[in-house]
Design a protein around this motif. Structure first.
Motif, mmCIF file in Angstrom:
data_model
loop_
_atom_site.group_PDB
_atom_site.id
_atom_site.type_symbol
_atom_site.label_atom_id
_atom_site.label_comp_id
_atom_site.label_asym_id
_atom_site.label_seq_id
_atom_site.Cartn_x
_atom_site.Cartn_y
_atom_site.Cartn_z
ATOM 1 N N LEU A 113 0.828 -1.211 0.000
ATOM 2 C CA LEU A 113 0.000 0.000 0.000
ATOM 3 C C LEU A 113 0.862 1.260 0.000
ATOM 4 C CD1 LEU A 113 -2.768 1.316 0.156
ATOM 5 C CD2 LEU A 113 -2.676 1.043 2.640
ATOM 6 N N ASN A 114 1.843 1.312 0.885
ATOM 7 C CA ASN A 114 2.680 2.521 0.984
ATOM 8 C C ASN A 114 3.487 2.767 -0.280
ATOM 9 O OD1 ASN A 114 1.796 3.267 3.524
ATOM 10 N ND2 ASN A 114 3.343 2.043 4.562
ATOM 11 N N SER A 115 4.009 1.725 -0.890
ATOM 12 C CA SER A 115 4.769 1.872 -2.131
ATOM 13 C C SER A 115 3.894 2.512 -3.214
ATOM 14 C CB SER A 115 5.280 0.509 -2.588
ATOM 15 O OG SER A 115 5.846 0.590 -3.858
ATOM 16 N N PHE A 116 2.672 2.025 -3.338
ATOM 17 C CA PHE A 116 1.726 2.557 -4.311
ATOM 18 C C PHE A 116 1.400 4.021 -4.020
ATOM 19 C CE2 PHE A 116 -2.749 3.356 -5.425
ATOM 20 C CZ PHE A 116 -2.701 3.144 -6.806
ATOM 21 N N LEU A 117 1.067 4.315 -2.753
ATOM 22 C CA LEU A 117 0.692 5.686 -2.392
ATOM 23 C C LEU A 117 1.851 6.666 -2.554
ATOM 24 C CD1 LEU A 117 -1.512 4.975 0.754
ATOM 25 C CD2 LEU A 117 -2.283 5.613 -1.549
ATOM 26 N N GLU A 118 3.060 6.232 -2.225
ATOM 27 C CA GLU A 118 4.226 7.100 -2.390
ATOM 28 C C GLU A 118 4.449 7.453 -3.855
ATOM 29 O OE1 GLU A 118 7.377 4.993 -0.418
ATOM 30 O OE2 GLU A 118 6.610 5.514 1.582
ATOM 31 N N LYS A 119 4.299 6.486 -4.754
ATOM 32 C CA LYS A 119 4.437 6.764 -6.187
ATOM 33 C C LYS A 119 3.377 7.762 -6.640
ATOM 34 C CE LYS A 119 6.539 2.428 -7.653
ATOM 35 N NZ LYS A 119 6.359 1.194 -8.444
ATOM 36 N N CYS A 120 2.155 7.571 -6.160
ATOM 37 C CA CYS A 120 1.072 8.494 -6.527
ATOM 38 C C CYS A 120 1.357 9.903 -6.016
ATOM 39 C CB CYS A 120 -0.266 7.986 -5.975
ATOM 40 S SG CYS A 120 -0.860 6.491 -6.766
ATOM 41 N N GLU A 121 1.810 10.016 -4.770
ATOM 42 C CA GLU A 121 2.109 11.330 -4.193
ATOM 43 C C GLU A 121 3.213 12.045 -4.953
ATOM 44 O OE1 GLU A 121 2.990 10.964 -0.038
ATOM 45 O OE2 GLU A 121 0.882 11.041 0.514
ATOM 46 N N ARG A 122 4.197 11.303 -5.438
ATOM 47 C CA ARG A 122 5.304 11.904 -6.188
ATOM 48 C C ARG A 122 4.911 12.206 -7.630
ATOM 49 N NH1 ARG A 122 8.447 7.770 -3.382
ATOM 50 N NH2 ARG A 122 8.343 6.495 -5.250
ATOM 51 N N GLY A 123 3.711 11.810 -8.009
ATOM 52 C CA GLY A 123 3.248 12.058 -9.364
ATOM 53 C C GLY A 123 3.835 11.110 -10.397
ATOM 54 N N GLU A 124 4.392 9.993 -9.929
ATOM 55 C CA GLU A 124 4.957 9.008 -10.853
ATOM 56 C C GLU A 124 3.837 8.251 -11.552
ATOM 57 O OE1 GLU A 124 7.738 6.354 -8.980
ATOM 58 O OE2 GLU A 124 8.685 7.995 -7.862
ATOM 59 N N GLU A 125 4.125 7.818 -12.748
ATOM 60 C CA GLU A 125 3.184 6.967 -13.468
ATOM 61 C C GLU A 125 3.077 5.635 -12.729
ATOM 62 O OE1 GLU A 125 1.310 7.248 -16.370
ATOM 63 O OE2 GLU A 125 1.756 9.387 -16.193
ATOM 64 N N VAL A 126 1.895 5.192 -12.495
ATOM 65 C CA VAL A 126 1.686 3.864 -11.916
ATOM 66 C C VAL A 126 0.812 3.086 -12.878
ATOM 67 C CG1 VAL A 126 1.919 4.599 -9.516
ATOM 68 C CG2 VAL A 126 -0.330 4.561 -10.558
ATOM 69 N N GLY A 127 0.999 1.812 -12.877
ATOM 70 C CA GLY A 127 0.139 0.987 -13.701
ATOM 71 C C GLY A 127 0.910 0.021 -14.563
ATOM 72 N N GLY A 128 0.180 -0.959 -15.036
ATOM 73 C CA GLY A 128 0.775 -1.975 -15.867
ATOM 74 C C GLY A 128 1.683 -2.925 -15.102
ATOM 75 N N GLU A 129 1.702 -2.783 -13.785
ATOM 76 C CA GLU A 129 2.572 -3.625 -12.966
ATOM 77 C C GLU A 129 1.786 -4.790 -12.396
ATOM 78 O OE1 GLU A 129 4.583 -1.380 -9.861
ATOM 79 O OE2 GLU A 129 4.203 0.431 -11.020
ATOM 80 N N GLU A 130 2.437 -5.942 -12.379
ATOM 81 C CA GLU A 130 1.877 -7.088 -11.684
ATOM 82 C C GLU A 130 3.020 -7.679 -10.862
ATOM 83 O OE1 GLU A 130 -0.436 -11.170 -12.751
ATOM 84 O OE2 GLU A 130 -0.972 -9.347 -13.846
ATOM 85 N N ASN A 131 2.948 -7.498 -9.551
ATOM 86 C CA ASN A 131 4.033 -7.865 -8.649
ATOM 87 C C ASN A 131 3.639 -9.020 -7.743
ATOM 88 O OD1 ASN A 131 5.483 -5.432 -9.467
ATOM 89 N ND2 ASN A 131 3.979 -4.349 -8.232
ATOM 90 N N THR A 132 4.608 -9.889 -7.474
ATOM 91 C CA THR A 132 4.455 -10.892 -6.434
ATOM 92 C C THR A 132 5.373 -10.473 -5.308
ATOM 93 O OG1 THR A 132 3.966 -12.620 -8.036
ATOM 94 C CG2 THR A 132 4.705 -13.335 -5.854
ATOM 95 N N MET A 133 4.808 -10.249 -4.130
ATOM 96 C CA MET A 133 5.577 -9.763 -2.992
ATOM 97 C C MET A 133 5.762 -10.889 -1.997
ATOM 98 S SD MET A 133 3.917 -5.996 -2.611
ATOM 99 C CE MET A 133 5.275 -5.396 -1.625
ATOM 100 N N ASP A 134 7.006 -11.123 -1.634
ATOM 101 C CA ASP A 134 7.386 -12.210 -0.737
ATOM 102 C C ASP A 134 7.927 -11.606 0.561
ATOM 103 O OD1 ASP A 134 8.473 -14.394 0.580
ATOM 104 O OD2 ASP A 134 9.505 -15.170 -1.182
ATOM 105 N N ALA A 135 7.351 -11.975 1.686
ATOM 106 C CA ALA A 135 7.756 -11.425 2.976
ATOM 107 C C ALA A 135 9.218 -11.688 3.270
ATOM 108 C CB ALA A 135 6.890 -11.990 4.092
ATOM 109 N N SER A 136 9.744 -12.803 2.799
ATOM 110 C CA SER A 136 11.135 -13.129 3.115
ATOM 111 C C SER A 136 12.119 -12.247 2.367
ATOM 112 C CB SER A 136 11.426 -14.594 2.793
ATOM 113 O OG SER A 136 11.348 -14.815 1.396
ATOM 114 N N LYS A 137 11.641 -11.517 1.364
ATOM 115 C CA LYS A 137 12.528 -10.662 0.568
ATOM 116 C C LYS A 137 12.336 -9.183 0.883
ATOM 117 C CE LYS A 137 12.727 -14.049 -3.055
ATOM 118 N NZ LYS A 137 12.273 -14.466 -4.359
ATOM 119 N N GLN A 138 11.590 -8.882 1.926
ATOM 120 C CA GLN A 138 11.325 -7.471 2.267
ATOM 121 C C GLN A 138 12.245 -7.022 3.369
ATOM 122 O OE1 GLN A 138 9.290 -5.698 0.346
ATOM 123 N NE2 GLN A 138 8.928 -7.566 -0.792
#
Length: 138
Positions: A113-138
Motif C-alpha cells: 500500500l505505501n509503495s503505491f501511495l508514495e508513487k502516486c504522491e510523487r506524481g509518478e506513473e503507476v500501472g501496468g505492474e503485476e508484482n508478487t511480494m514475498d515477505a522473506s525478501k522485504q
C-alpha cells in the motif's frame, strides 16, 4: 470447514478455530443481511459507463490479493483492468497470504500500500505492474 478457513480465508486462524482479534472485531460488526460469501457468489462488477476521457479521470487503482485468496483469483486482475478501462492499475499478489492479508501479514500489506501511495504522491506513473511480494525478501 476449518481447513478451508485456514487455507483460503485467513491463514492465521489456529487449529482450534480461533480467529485473529482484528478479524473477530470485523465479524462482530457484520450486518444481518450481508453475511458469508453467499452474498457475493453471483456478484458481477459492471464496466464504467464510458471510458476515462482525460488524465484527471484516470484514478490509479491498487489491487491486492493473497496468494491463496479464494475470492480474488489471479485472473481477476485482468478483469479489473478491463472494468476501469485505463492502464493505471497495479496488481500485487502477497505470497503466503489468503483473503485477509492485512491481518495475516500487516507488514507486507503495508509495504504494498505505501509503495503505491508514495508513487502516486510523487506524481509518478503507476500501472501496468503485476508484482508478487514475498515477505522473506522485504
Amino acid at each position: 470447514s476449518l481447513l478451508f478457513q485456514q487455507n483460503f480465508v485467513c491463514r492465521t486462524i489456529t487449529n482450534d478455530g480461533t480467529v485473529p482479534p482484528p478479524l473477530q472485531e470485523a465479524y462482530s460488526k457484520m450486518g444481518k443481511f450481508f453475511v458469508g460469501t453467499d452474498v457475493i457468489i453471483d456478484y458481477v462488477a459492471e464496466p464504467m459507463l464510458s471510458p476515462p476521457t482525460s488524465e484527471h479521470n484516470r484514478i490509479p487503482v491498487l489491487l491486492v490479493r493473497g496468494e491463496y485468496d479464494f475470492v480474488s483469483r489471479k485472473y481477476s486482475f485482468d478483469e479489473w483492468r478491463e472494468l476501469v478501462q485505463h492502464d493505471s492499475v497495479v496488481c500485487n499478489t502477497l505470497q503466503g497470504c489468503s483473503h485477509y492479508s492485512m491481518v495475516e501479514n500487516p507488514t507486507l500489506h503495508s509495504i504494498a500500500l505505501n509503495s503505491f501511495l508514495e508513487k502516486c504522491e510523487r506524481g509518478e506513473e503507476v500501472g501496468g505492474e503485476e508484482n508478487t511480494m514475498d515477505a522473506s525478501k522485504q
